[in-house]
Design a protein around this motif. Structure first.
Motif, PDB file in Angstrom:
ATOM      1  N   TYR A 134       2.598  52.539  62.058  1.00  0.00           N
ATOM      2  CA  TYR A 134       3.692  52.493  62.971  1.00  0.00           C
ATOM      3  C   TYR A 134       4.882  53.551  62.545  1.00  0.00           C
ATOM      4  CZ  TYR A 134       1.285  48.067  64.032  1.00  0.00           C
ATOM      5  OH  TYR A 134       0.255  47.193  64.631  1.00  0.00           O
ATOM      6  N   ASN A 135       4.404  54.329  61.810  1.00  0.00           N
ATOM      7  CA  ASN A 135       5.556  55.495  61.563  1.00  0.00           C
ATOM      8  C   ASN A 135       6.963  54.858  60.814  1.00  0.00           C
ATOM      9  OD1 ASN A 135       6.831  58.043  60.867  1.00  0.00           O
ATOM     10  ND2 ASN A 135       6.156  58.554  62.910  1.00  0.00           N
ATOM     11  N   LEU A 136       6.861  53.598  60.236  1.00  0.00           N
ATOM     12  CA  LEU A 136       7.828  52.621  59.837  1.00  0.00           C
ATOM     13  C   LEU A 136       7.746  52.810  58.288  1.00  0.00           C
ATOM     14  CD1 LEU A 136      10.149  50.407  59.891  1.00  0.00           C
ATOM     15  CD2 LEU A 136       8.064  48.834  59.848  1.00  0.00           C
ATOM     16  N   SER A 137       8.873  53.456  57.556  1.00  0.00           N
ATOM     17  CA  SER A 137       9.141  53.461  56.155  1.00  0.00           C
ATOM     18  C   SER A 137       9.750  52.425  55.377  1.00  0.00           C
ATOM     19  CB  SER A 137       9.837  54.778  55.932  1.00  0.00           C
ATOM     20  OG  SER A 137       9.078  55.932  56.340  1.00  0.00           O
ATOM     21  N   LEU A 138       8.989  51.351  54.917  1.00  0.00           N
ATOM     22  CA  LEU A 138       9.510  50.309  54.289  1.00  0.00           C
ATOM     23  C   LEU A 138       9.675  50.595  52.629  1.00  0.00           C
ATOM     24  CD1 LEU A 138       7.675  47.492  55.969  1.00  0.00           C
ATOM     25  CD2 LEU A 138       9.977  48.065  56.415  1.00  0.00           C
ATOM     26  N   GLY A 139      10.507  49.740  51.935  1.00  0.00           N
ATOM     27  CA  GLY A 139      10.497  50.175  50.501  1.00  0.00           C
ATOM     28  C   GLY A 139       9.579  49.393  49.746  1.00  0.00           C
ATOM     29  N   LEU A 140       8.746  49.764  48.828  1.00  0.00           N
ATOM     30  CA  LEU A 140       7.842  49.091  47.912  1.00  0.00           C
ATOM     31  C   LEU A 140       8.580  48.059  47.074  1.00  0.00           C
ATOM     32  CD1 LEU A 140       5.851  52.334  46.795  1.00  0.00           C
ATOM     33  CD2 LEU A 140       4.625  50.552  48.101  1.00  0.00           C
ATOM     34  N   GLY A 141       7.878  47.189  46.403  1.00  0.00           N
ATOM     35  CA  GLY A 141       8.023  46.284  45.274  1.00  0.00           C
ATOM     36  C   GLY A 141       7.925  47.507  43.974  1.00  0.00           C
ATOM     37  N   LEU A 142       9.044  47.191  43.453  1.00  0.00           N
ATOM     38  CA  LEU A 142       8.823  47.921  42.011  1.00  0.00           C
ATOM     39  C   LEU A 142       8.497  47.112  40.736  1.00  0.00           C
ATOM     40  CD1 LEU A 142      11.581  50.514  42.958  1.00  0.00           C
ATOM     41  CD2 LEU A 142       9.390  51.084  43.261  1.00  0.00           C
ATOM     42  N   ASN A 143       7.726  47.451  39.682  1.00  0.00           N
ATOM     43  CA  ASN A 143       7.539  47.318  38.396  1.00  0.00           C
ATOM     44  C   ASN A 143       7.214  45.675  38.753  1.00  0.00           C
ATOM     45  OD1 ASN A 143       7.847  46.376  35.841  1.00  0.00           O
ATOM     46  ND2 ASN A 143       9.554  48.045  35.500  1.00  0.00           N
ATOM     47  N   THR A 201      -2.669  50.060  68.933  1.00  0.00           N
ATOM     48  CA  THR A 201      -2.003  50.996  68.281  1.00  0.00           C
ATOM     49  C   THR A 201      -3.173  51.705  67.453  1.00  0.00           C
ATOM     50  OG1 THR A 201       0.067  50.237  68.322  1.00  0.00           O
ATOM     51  CG2 THR A 201      -0.339  51.882  66.968  1.00  0.00           C
ATOM     52  N   PRO A 202      -3.321  52.801  67.504  1.00  0.00           N
ATOM     53  CA  PRO A 202      -4.718  53.341  66.775  1.00  0.00           C
ATOM     54  C   PRO A 202      -4.039  53.838  65.420  1.00  0.00           C
ATOM     55  CG  PRO A 202      -3.841  55.128  68.096  1.00  0.00           C
ATOM     56  CD  PRO A 202      -2.903  53.900  68.602  1.00  0.00           C
ATOM     57  N   PHE A 203      -4.698  53.952  64.330  1.00  0.00           N
ATOM     58  CA  PHE A 203      -4.261  54.496  62.892  1.00  0.00           C
ATOM     59  C   PHE A 203      -4.501  55.878  63.611  1.00  0.00           C
ATOM     60  CE2 PHE A 203      -4.168  52.038  59.212  1.00  0.00           C
ATOM     61  CZ  PHE A 203      -4.232  50.923  59.702  1.00  0.00           C
ATOM     62  N   ILE A 204      -3.366  56.721  63.088  1.00  0.00           N
ATOM     63  CA  ILE A 204      -3.168  58.235  63.207  1.00  0.00           C
ATOM     64  C   ILE A 204      -3.993  58.934  62.193  1.00  0.00           C
ATOM     65  CG2 ILE A 204      -1.841  60.090  63.509  1.00  0.00           C
ATOM     66  CD1 ILE A 204       0.125  58.026  64.596  1.00  0.00           C
ATOM     67  N   ARG A 253       0.638  50.313  55.465  1.00  0.00           N
ATOM     68  CA  ARG A 253       0.265  50.147  56.858  1.00  0.00           C
ATOM     69  C   ARG A 253       1.419  50.361  57.918  1.00  0.00           C
ATOM     70  NH1 ARG A 253      -4.511  47.021  59.135  1.00  0.00           N
ATOM     71  NH2 ARG A 253      -5.972  47.351  57.361  1.00  0.00           N
ATOM     72  N   ALA A 254       2.621  50.033  57.557  1.00  0.00           N
ATOM     73  CA  ALA A 254       3.728  50.240  58.235  1.00  0.00           C
ATOM     74  C   ALA A 254       3.762  51.871  58.344  1.00  0.00           C
ATOM     75  CB  ALA A 254       4.894  49.633  57.715  1.00  0.00           C
ATOM     76  N   TRP A 255       3.630  52.580  57.314  1.00  0.00           N
ATOM     77  CA  TRP A 255       3.905  54.021  57.335  1.00  0.00           C
ATOM     78  C   TRP A 255       2.852  54.502  58.147  1.00  0.00           C
ATOM     79  CZ3 TRP A 255       1.697  58.774  55.759  1.00  0.00           C
ATOM     80  CH2 TRP A 255       2.783  59.861  55.778  1.00  0.00           C
ATOM     81  N   LYS A 256       1.659  54.229  58.119  1.00  0.00           N
ATOM     82  CA  LYS A 256       0.468  55.133  58.592  1.00  0.00           C
ATOM     83  C   LYS A 256       0.282  54.586  60.008  1.00  0.00           C
ATOM     84  CE  LYS A 256      -4.117  56.219  57.192  1.00  0.00           C
ATOM     85  NZ  LYS A 256      -4.056  57.603  57.329  1.00  0.00           N
TER      86      LYS A 256
END
Lengths: 401, 401, 401, 401
Positions: free
Chosen positions: B330-339, C394-397, B325-328
């Motif tokens: 708010y154009n915010l790139s966060l790191g995923l949890g891994l493994n 804020t909309p989803f893009i 959601r952050a990316w889609k």
């Protein structure tokens, strides 16, 4: 801060790294991105699909390693072979020499088939080795498609014919570093098992992607190959391909966008037109060399390279001085003679993103340098010979308004 | 053509690749050059000299491999160790796990010392292993300075003290990928034998240079290490260093100019100021996490990482949905949890070229996303906690007019 | 060499020049070209066609002057009016003041209708002037759509209604510098005769194109207007439009490609979506100002500007010190108070290429600065108010993968 | 998206806009900034100081108008003259014609002194007019230093001598658009009152800055000049110079940084060396034209221009076809013949950021085009003549490593 000084452009005519199109420089001028976002896999998917076209393969599997050609070599070898495996490898110049050195250091058992520098691979020896090898102890044939040090192009179709003639199952591993995207290269038609190139060559990108393409047989071989490998292992990539995330470790975002732009340009021009263009510029270069009264290092026409011309200078001239002066006086970058031909040849790289007038500028520059160092060249003679040919063969470009 | 859409900037807060300063993007926006001209060696010389400063070493020898952190790992291991060598390695998260996987695939005999994810390396076990190893069968200690998956920083000074206490000659190999240029790192003081990082981390460059720095002991070890290596072999570099041409194979011209610009910026700010800035932004981030009522994945304050914070979400929330959601939205790139922590943590990378207001924008974004996914966050609470701290600690920048 | 120092990005929140999208910066990073080749006219043709869309006109004729907004003003006036012509002009802030100064220096007879700064144009006075002007001595109404100094938006639809009510033939000349591409603007619907903007405002380009759009009535007026003009004369452009070469003198090649990219981005987002986005970010800003307990310089909601908010500070604070500290301490660029409101207001520009998290960063920064200068702000309060609103709107893009 | 197609570089040899150095393109590849921050005035201050050097003036006052050369003309005229003022102006080609057209439209009383196109200004007529003008009714002499349409350079030192001889107080206004930074130009020595140029000419920037430099006498004249002007008024600039903020309206941030980089490069090469380089490349071009058996449009050697060469083609060839083919077939941009010499000449621009090999490429291209259109050129002949000269005169560049 900037080390290439002097007014005007640098004239880059080394056989790699080559001139990058402005569109590609622009495409790469960007910030980093999260390579785990949905965008990068979507981009990567198009790249993996399209990069197969430059190898002329539909069945191959490409890998975009964050490395150089040297790393691509290592990936090709370690994924398909096991220590001690016998391979036949052709030594015809500095780059095939370096690859053989790598093969030996990776503990393969290398039958080195040496030719005089300036000649192509000795395929008669290949034939006789295959004829003798009823037991199929030879696991791979390693050959440089185009030897960048001497400007020699080997005939891969013939290699394939010989292999087929003897129904020999050896893998065919091809260094296409200075050929792919510039010379006719047909992975599927010629039964190449691993082909590889580097981004900074005819793809006209910065250094940083070693592109390796593996045939189904090569992929199969990789499952049992015992050479130790991690960074260069295809297995990790194949795992991430399946997951649809593509990258086992961080790629260069900039190079991915650059590769996209580079492929778009190549396809817009048409890969076949690109190859014709390379032949046209190479022919013009060779005509200039002839007009200067100098010899091509490549001994026979059948081996003439359309990506690089190594020019032999008279014994009383040090070819390194030509390269030095070209750079220092005219902002012209030529290739040095390497190893056995150091001091004896200089090289004109005519691959990648180039056109006719850039080449004429280079040839005009070489003429001045030749005069500078005391060679009795007739100024304008090479340009005259080259442009007579180019003026007849340069196409009108329909896409240009 | 462009896959990061939407108006405005992308807010890049993954723990690598990180934001590149505009000055560096500009410095890299250029054509290729001949790397054999006098210019590139002259530039390289300054880089090799200056890059030692980010390792805080005067005696180390740096190598700028055209590769990623994974390749740098491989170079560190294969140049110093022989197959079968016993090494002690700490598993505390995904990146130490991957390094250990590499160590095992390279045929070393690995004593894996595992901690719960969120804890630092268990140095008590190290001490007892060294105490037991009178015969010095342990050839190397491999440790990740900062585990990027969990936001855990290990105490290298203590590792050195333990080694010294037992007068154990094992080499100390350190992954500084997400620490060097951001956390306090002292190669010489801590007797690190090989340290390594990647250009796309705190150096704030694109991916593409794996920087490996070797102590004199490591260089000595490389002379007898029997691991097979070619592309990653230090020997080839050392040979070209002596010749003054520096490059056994083609480097990325763009990354060399970019590295020059990146180092210039780091030195202009002052490496110590850079480290203080990372601590300040990290502290602010942790205060925000606390204000949100969420837990830091890092279990003790002594391990808190100043480059990445892994935030534990309540069990009823999928942390991957936060990242998505952050990316889609708010154009915010966060790191995923891994493994092991996939779905359980999301990560805020706060390393590299960042400042206070960028962080506040990120924290404000995280708050909105948390609300989006149903977590009862008080909007503004994290920003309030972070900015209260930042407002007190942000320095006036004297160099600014 | 570089004068914006400090780590991380500059946070640019002046009401122009505004943030340029990376795609546009890339599109402009190029060499010059011959503007007389077929390529530039072909490009220009698309620009002239598409630029009409941002004015919402189909009948208007656009001119892309190599100038600023000040030059565009001059072009609008001198092409439609003759010295001594009577015009009605509204003084509501610094930019309308400067335009009136220009009108007077160009020897027009200006009826200045002044409002208190913070109020919109007094349209009652306009009505009474038109009512009185049976002889149609008033040749033009000059009005700033959005006064950038006070954040006041005038109601152009009402202006048109009044003109129509009195069936008055005066030309309607509109400064849309800080409105077009950001606020609802309808040249044809509102019967605007000349509208103008500058490239560095909501179009999000560098300064350098003054875009003037003329209605058929304005074009007709230009045939008899006696004001002296050469550089800004529409006649020369119209002549070159007919010839299909478009440019009476050299345009900026870079800005043409940049304008192409900027228009492509606007159309990709959708001009109506762009306007909604501006309203959303502006509303969030106003909610933050309210949460801080500060007053909007704009006195009534009907005049609220969606491109810039002028914030009144308490008398004991010098607003210039806020701007100075924001820049020096947090790399945040805010707008100064100008002329009558110097020291009394600071301005937040929220126009052009911006998104939610950039705004939150700015608001978080303003809060810290307010605290720095002694205003008892509750940190986080503005961000909380703004993000509560943004999180809902804020909309989803959809175009984002 | 991109309108200059085909592989390789565009060869830009129009007499403006000219090739931009890569360093300048890089310096301009940046986001907008607040021009009211302390940084931009600090940068501007250095620019205003340094730009005087390219005019060779210490007493002049420079103005950096956001405009083109046409706008700079208008600024020069309207700030120093009043409507009806008598001026003497020389018509020798298309650009002097356009300036005279402007002078007349601005309501000056112009004595047009016409020469055949290809000849310089008729200074005998100037002498006789000044001799006759005891009453000093002539207020200004307007002269184009270098007529770009015909490649004619006027002798400004002689103009000054004539003025001095008659002790005539007329202002001397000089269009240095295609001369300044390329030809010897001495504002102070020659008593030039207003000199002007455009950024896209020998400064090698994009179009967008019209640089006007005013002598103290010109500044004095501006106080009483009655021509209507606002955008181009020096007064506003002088007011902001005093305030130390420099800009009465928004400048292009990118062009300011670009101008800084362009000046740095010029000073690094040395302005005198730049002038010598232009002479060298121009001489080589003229030798090529001679070798082709074609005529220089410039009728006497004393008028030869070192920035542009207009080449007369035989009557049976349409020079426009040469320009069209050069562009379409060889990606070579040449200048068209304009107005009276349309179809009769094509022009080679050899100004700005150029070096020897670029020129040879151009000349080689021109030869091929000449052959394409049926002119019996001997291929290589022009290149031979040019390179024979260049090989003797090109300096080693000491700053190059």
């Amino acid at each position: 801060m900037d080390y290439v000084n002097g007014p005007g452009r640098n004239h880059l005519f080394v056989p790699g790294p080559v001139n990058i199109p402005d569109q590609v420089i622009r495409a790469m001028s960007r910030n980093n991105e999260d390579y785990r976002s949905p965008a990068i896999p979507a981009l990567t998917k198009t790249l993996l699909e399209d990069v197969k076209k430059i190898f002329k393969t539909t069945s191959g599997t490409p890998f975009l390693f964050p490395t150089t050609g040297t790393g691509a070599w290592e990936s090709a070898l370690t994924n398909t072979l096991s220590p001690g495996d016998r391979i036949v490898s052709f030594l015809i110049g500095q780059f095939s020499l370096l690859w053989i050195d790598q093969q030996q250091r990776l503990n393969f058992n290398v039958d080195v088939v040496e030719s005089e520098w300036g000649q192509g691979a000795n395929l008669d020896v290949l034939a006789s080795k295959l004829a003798d090898d009823k037991a199929h102890t030879i696991k791979a044939i390693c050959i440089v498609h185009n030897e960048t040090a001497t400007g020699v192009t080997n005939n891969l179709a013939t290699v394939r014919k010989i292999l087929d003639h003897y129904q020999h199952p050896a893998l065919l591993l091809v260094d296409g570093v200075s050929s792919i995207c510039a010379l006719d290269f047909r992975m599927d038609d010629w039964g190449v098992d691993v082909a590889l190139t580097g981004s900074q060559k005819a793809l006209s990108l910065p250094t940083g992607i070693g592109i390796v393409c593996a045939s189904p047989r090569a992929i199969e071989a990789s499952k049992s190959a015992k050479s130790v490998r991690v960074f260069f292992d295809w297995k990790d990539y194949l795992k991430f391909y399946k997951m649809g995330t593509y990258w086992p470790y961080t790629p260069s975002i900039q190079l991915l966008y650059g590769l996209r732009a580079a492929l778009d340009l190549l396809f817009e021009e048409g890969l076949d037109n690109v190859i014709v263009r390379h032949n046209r510029l190479a022919t013009a270069t060779r005509l200039a060399v002839e007009a200067w009264g100098l010899k091509n290092c490549t001994q026979k026409e059948e081996w003439y390279s359309d990506t690089v011309t190594a020019v032999v200078v008279p014994a009383y001239i040090d070819s390194s001085e030509i390269v030095r002066r070209a750079w220092k006086r005219y902002n012209l970058s030529l290739g040095l003679g390497l190893n056995k031909v150091a001091g004896k040849v200089f090289r004109i790289g005519h691959l990648g993103n180039l056109n006719e007038l850039q080449l004429l500028g280079c040839l005009g520059g070489v003429e001045m340098v030749l005069k500078d160092v005391g060679y009795p060249v007739k100024l304008g003679s090479g340009v005259a010979a080259a442009s007579a040919y180019l003026q007849n063969t340069t196409p009108f470009i329909p896409s240009r308004i």
